[in-house]
Motif scaffolding. Structure first.
Motif, short mmCIF file in Angstrom:
data_model
loop_
_atom_site.label_atom_id
_atom_site.label_comp_id
_atom_site.label_asym_id
_atom_site.label_seq_id
_atom_site.Cartn_x
_atom_site.Cartn_y
_atom_site.Cartn_z
N ARG A 193 0.84 -1.21 0.00
CA ARG A 193 0.00 0.00 0.00
C ARG A 193 0.86 1.25 0.00
O ARG A 193 0.64 2.18 -0.78
N SER A 203 3.94 1.54 -0.97
CA SER A 203 4.72 1.66 -2.21
C SER A 203 3.88 2.30 -3.32
O SER A 203 4.44 2.88 -4.25
N LYS A 204 2.57 2.19 -3.21
CA LYS A 204 1.68 2.78 -4.21
C LYS A 204 1.15 4.14 -3.75
O LYS A 204 0.29 4.73 -4.41
N ASP A 205 1.63 4.62 -2.62
CA ASP A 205 1.22 5.91 -2.05
C ASP A 205 -0.28 5.99 -1.78
O ASP A 205 -0.91 7.03 -1.94
N LEU A 227 -5.10 -2.90 -4.93
CA LEU A 227 -3.66 -2.71 -5.11
C LEU A 227 -3.18 -3.19 -6.48
O LEU A 227 -2.01 -3.02 -6.82
#
Length: 97
Positions: free
Chosen positions: A12, A14-16, A55
């Motif tokens: 989560r 890492s995907k902002d 995600l």
């Protein structure tokens, strides 16, 4: 199960995506979502699928069988306890079989 929550948080972030965003997309409160990441609730297939869809990853990227998600190595202890109870004629409730 702890590994699964940690993996969700890592992916989560890492995907902002925020916890609030994830909770909104899942239709739950931010607190309920936080409990998932903090391993305070068991992750079932429905939750795993929703999170992986949001995600845009495979469920196995979050929680694979090799991580023993949700067991923490207690399966062997559980089976041993069941065997002990059966050997000693201790009745085992049906919901535990």
């Amino acid at each position: 199960m702890k590994v699964c929550g940690q993996n969700i948080r890592k992916i989560r972030r890492s995907k902002d995506f925020t916890q609030e965003y994830m909770a909104f997309e899942m239709g739950i409160s931010q607190k309920a979502y936080s409990d998932i990441e903090n391993s305070k609730v068991k992750i079932n297939l429905e939750i795993l699928t929703k999170i992986s869809d949001i995600l845009e990853i495979k469920p196995s990227d979050i929680c694979s069988i090799s991580h023993k998600c949700g067991t923490d190595g207690n399966d062997d202890k559980y089976q041993g306890l069941l065997e002990y109870m059966k050997k000693n004629n201790i009745s085992v409730p049906k919901e535990f079989l």
